[in-house]
Design a protein around this motif. Structure first.
Motif, PDB file in Angstrom:
ATOM      1  N   ASN A 196      54.676   4.196  -7.168  1.00 55.76           N
ATOM      2  CA  ASN A 196      53.588   5.052  -6.716  1.00 55.76           C
ATOM      3  C   ASN A 196      53.326   6.194  -7.701  1.00 55.76           C
ATOM      4  N   LEU A 197      54.389   6.729  -8.314  1.00 61.44           N
ATOM      5  CA  LEU A 197      54.214   7.786  -9.300  1.00 61.44           C
ATOM      6  C   LEU A 197      53.440   7.286 -10.510  1.00 61.44           C
ATOM      7  N   SER A 198      53.742   6.070 -10.942  1.00 59.53           N
ATOM      8  CA  SER A 198      53.021   5.490 -12.077  1.00 59.53           C
ATOM      9  C   SER A 198      51.547   5.293 -11.735  1.00 59.53           C
ATOM     10  N   ALA A 199      51.287   4.747 -10.554  1.00 63.70           N
ATOM     11  CA  ALA A 199      49.900   4.539 -10.129  1.00 63.70           C
ATOM     12  C   ALA A 199      49.180   5.874  -9.952  1.00 63.70           C
ATOM     13  N   PHE A 200      49.894   6.875  -9.454  1.00 58.93           N
ATOM     14  CA  PHE A 200      49.367   8.228  -9.274  1.00 58.93           C
ATOM     15  C   PHE A 200      48.951   8.811 -10.625  1.00 58.93           C
ATOM     16  N   GLY A 201      49.843   8.725 -11.611  1.00 58.05           N
ATOM     17  CA  GLY A 201      49.533   9.244 -12.934  1.00 58.05           C
ATOM     18  C   GLY A 201      48.328   8.558 -13.549  1.00 58.05           C
ATOM     19  N   LYS A 202      48.250   7.242 -13.395  1.00 60.37           N
ATOM     20  CA  LYS A 202      47.119   6.498 -13.944  1.00 60.37           C
ATOM     21  C   LYS A 202      45.818   6.900 -13.257  1.00 60.37           C
ATOM     22  N   ARG A 203      45.851   7.086 -11.945  1.00 64.35           N
ATOM     23  CA  ARG A 203      44.648   7.481 -11.193  1.00 64.35           C
ATOM     24  C   ARG A 203      44.157   8.851 -11.648  1.00 64.35           C
ATOM     25  N   LEU A 204      45.067   9.782 -11.856  1.00 69.00           N
ATOM     26  CA  LEU A 204      44.669  11.112 -12.323  1.00 69.00           C
ATOM     27  C   LEU A 204      44.071  11.042 -13.722  1.00 69.00           C
ATOM     28  N   ALA A 205      44.703  10.262 -14.585  1.00 67.33           N
ATOM     29  CA  ALA A 205      44.195  10.130 -15.955  1.00 67.33           C
ATOM     30  C   ALA A 205      42.792   9.542 -15.957  1.00 67.33           C
ATOM     31  N   GLU A 206      42.555   8.562 -15.114  1.00 69.08           N
ATOM     32  CA  GLU A 206      41.239   7.929 -15.065  1.00 69.08           C
ATOM     33  C   GLU A 206      40.189   8.880 -14.502  1.00 69.08           C
ATOM     34  N   ALA A 207      40.619   9.791 -13.629  1.00 73.27           N
ATOM     35  CA  ALA A 207      39.675  10.728 -13.019  1.00 73.27           C
ATOM     36  C   ALA A 207      39.287  11.854 -13.968  1.00 73.27           C
ATOM     37  N   CYS A 208      40.179  12.194 -14.913  1.00 73.20           N
ATOM     38  CA  CYS A 208      39.882  13.334 -15.795  1.00 73.20           C
ATOM     39  C   CYS A 208      39.713  12.935 -17.248  1.00 73.20           C
ATOM     40  N   GLY A 209      40.426  11.889 -17.693  1.00 72.93           N
ATOM     41  CA  GLY A 209      40.303  11.445 -19.064  1.00 72.93           C
ATOM     42  C   GLY A 209      40.810  12.423 -20.091  1.00 72.93           C
ATOM     43  N   SER A 210      41.512  13.460 -19.666  1.00 76.14           N
ATOM     44  CA  SER A 210      41.940  14.506 -20.593  1.00 76.14           C
ATOM     45  C   SER A 210      43.453  14.619 -20.622  1.00 76.14           C
ATOM     46  N   HIS A 211      44.014  15.402 -19.698  1.00 77.98           N
ATOM     47  CA  HIS A 211      45.461  15.540 -19.672  1.00 77.98           C
ATOM     48  C   HIS A 211      45.959  15.935 -18.296  1.00 77.98           C
ATOM     49  N   VAL A 212      47.243  15.688 -18.092  1.00 75.36           N
ATOM     50  CA  VAL A 212      47.899  15.941 -16.808  1.00 75.36           C
ATOM     51  C   VAL A 212      49.174  16.724 -17.072  1.00 75.36           C
ATOM     52  N   PHE A 213      49.282  17.883 -16.445  1.00 77.52           N
ATOM     53  CA  PHE A 213      50.489  18.697 -16.518  1.00 77.52           C
ATOM     54  C   PHE A 213      51.413  18.336 -15.348  1.00 77.52           C
ATOM     55  N   SER A 214      52.717  18.604 -15.511  1.00 75.41           N
ATOM     56  CA  SER A 214      53.616  18.503 -14.363  1.00 75.41           C
ATOM     57  C   SER A 214      54.735  19.522 -14.485  1.00 75.41           C
ATOM     58  N   ALA A 215      55.231  19.963 -13.345  1.00 76.62           N
ATOM     59  CA  ALA A 215      56.360  20.894 -13.297  1.00 76.62           C
ATOM     60  C   ALA A 215      57.229  20.526 -12.107  1.00 76.62           C
ATOM     61  N   MET A 216      58.552  20.546 -12.312  1.00 76.62           N
ATOM     62  CA  MET A 216      59.468  20.213 -11.236  1.00 76.62           C
ATOM     63  C   MET A 216      59.455  21.271 -10.138  1.00 76.62           C
ATOM     64  N   LEU A 217      59.777  20.846  -8.933  1.00 71.81           N
ATOM     65  CA  LEU A 217      59.877  21.764  -7.800  1.00 71.81           C
ATOM     66  C   LEU A 217      60.834  22.904  -8.108  1.00 71.81           C
ATOM     67  N   GLY A 218      60.407  24.124  -7.849  1.00 75.13           N
ATOM     68  CA  GLY A 218      61.276  25.283  -7.957  1.00 75.13           C
ATOM     69  C   GLY A 218      61.758  25.700  -6.583  1.00 75.13           C
ATOM     70  N   ALA A 219      63.074  25.733  -6.397  1.00 75.85           N
ATOM     71  CA  ALA A 219      63.654  26.086  -5.097  1.00 75.85           C
ATOM     72  C   ALA A 219      63.953  27.580  -5.071  1.00 75.85           C
ATOM     73  N   ARG A 220      63.416  28.280  -4.073  1.00 77.01           N
ATOM     74  CA  ARG A 220      63.668  29.720  -3.935  1.00 77.01           C
ATOM     75  C   ARG A 220      64.185  30.023  -2.530  1.00 77.01           C
TER      76      ARG A 220
END
Length: 390
Positions: A196-220
């Motif tokens: 699902n993560l792979s399909a998610f990344g591909k869907r975002l890329a197709e929607a923007c055609g530019s770039h996708v940032f990511s950051a891990m969850l920060g626990a506070r």
């Protein structure tokens, strides 16, 4: 009009102002993937009430939202200004207050490059200004999204527009020639399966055609118990709740005054399929925690005014070949017009070995060279420091 829009000066003329601005790159963590010279917030608190928000306090964050107080004259030397660092600039209150719109107006008049980060569909109201800014490469709109699974988002992003709505917004903006990116933050191990993560990344890329940032969850610590209760409630909808529990224990270590992230062994299985999907979809992937996973530089548009990230720095050192010493690096770095305070920070991180964590550079004497073993970063990320722009 709110007092943040304009301040009257002599002879009935007006001078654009912005909410108070702060320096962005103020730590090793913010240097890893953020190009912004400064940031500003339009509101205090956020009506979207995302349960994992790094800036969410214990209970009152979304209940007493108000416009921020204080302002500064709008100036071109602010570099790329990030709007949406700690609160969403297009939450419902913006419909009446129009503070974010006033920033767009100021940016258009004074030519200030803007990175606008939001979950809100109200951004479509400002297409007229965004299109004019985009003509001069002065804006990028980044839609924040963590999953396409609405059974999850309705519980832990209770008042935010749905992922489907955010994708629609992104596609409408892109259709009007407004640069669009996505921000997968936080990326939560176990929330989705690798497939699902792979399909998610591909869907975002197709929607923007530019770039996708990511950051891990920060626990506070301030919100950890209620957030975990929210995760318990969606356990059946997660790809692997057991993976989440191993990556982020209930008794998470909050010894640092920061937001803790999971160990690399749990981060990599989530980051890699997302990156691969983004790449397959034809976009550039940018990892905010691990620069070596980033797949390419960001250039043109607003990035003409960027500050270099650790990824940019390490790529430059590797391209030089051999050992690069501080004086040579500084000659290159000065071309980006960093503040003296930022140069001092980078020099201190260069000297103590922290600067190139998350890269394949190796320390050699007082310099650095390519081809070393991967230096993994510490498993934490600082929340934004309020360092006023000079």
């Amino acid at each position: 009009m709110t007092e943040l829009l304009f301040v009257s000066i002599s002879e009935g003329k007006y001078m654009h102002r912005l909410p108070s601005a702060f320096e962005f790159q103020t730590s090793a963590e913010t240097l890893r993937a953020h190009h912004w010279r400064s940031y500003t917030d339009t509101y205090k608190g956020c009506e979207f009430e995302c349960q994992y928000c790094l800036y969410k306090g214990p209970g009152e964050y979304g209940r007493h939202v108000q416009p921020v107080k204080g302002s500064i004259p709008a100036r071109a030397d602010l570099g790329i200004v990030d709007i949406g660092t700690t609160t969403d600039p297009y939450q419902p209150m913006e419909a009446d207050q129009k503070i974010t719109r006033s920033i767009l107006e100021a940016a258009l008049e004074i030519r200030i490059p803007l990175f606008v980060l939001t979950r809100g569909n109200l951004v479509l109201r400002d297409v007229d200004l965004l299109r004019e800014l985009a003509k001069d490469g002065l804006v990028e709109v980044c839609l924040s999204i963590i999953t396409l699974n609405e059974a999850i988002t309705t519980r832990i992003e209770p008042n935010a527009p749905s992922p489907t709505e955010r994708l629609r917004v992104a596609e409408e903006l892109a259709a009007k020639d407004i640069p669009v990116a996505f921000h997968v933050a936080p990326l939560i191990p176990g929330l989705d399966t690798p497939e699902n993560l792979s399909a998610f990344g591909k869907r975002l890329a197709e929607a923007c055609g530019s770039h996708v940032f990511s950051a891990m969850l920060g626990a506070r610590k301030p919100y950890w118990k209620p957030f975990y209760a929210g995760m318990d409630a969606i356990a059946d909808a997660c790809g692997s709740f057991e993976t989440f529990e191993r990556a982020y224990p209930r008794d998470f270590d909050f010894s640092r005054d920061a937001a803790g992230t999971c160990d690399f062994e749990y981060a990599l299985p989530a980051l890699t399929p997302l990156r691969d999907g983004v790449t397959e979809g034809g976009a550039t992937y940018v990892s905010e925690n691990y620069p070596f996973l980033t797949t390419g530089p960001l250039e043109n548009g607003i990035y003409r005014w960027k500050l270099p990230t650790v990824y940019d720095m390490s790529s430059w050192v590797q391209a030089r070949g051999g050992v690069v010493e501080w004086p040579d690096f500084l000659d290159w770095y000065r071309d980006f017009r960093p503040s003296d305070r930022l140069v001092e920070l980078v020099k201190s991180l260069w000297d103590n070995g922290e600067l190139f964590l998350g890269t394949y550079l190796a320390r050699q004497g007082t310099g650095y060279t390519g081809g070393g073993e991967l230096m993994l970063p510490a498993h934490h990320t600082l929340v934004a420091k309020r360092t006023p722009v000079a």
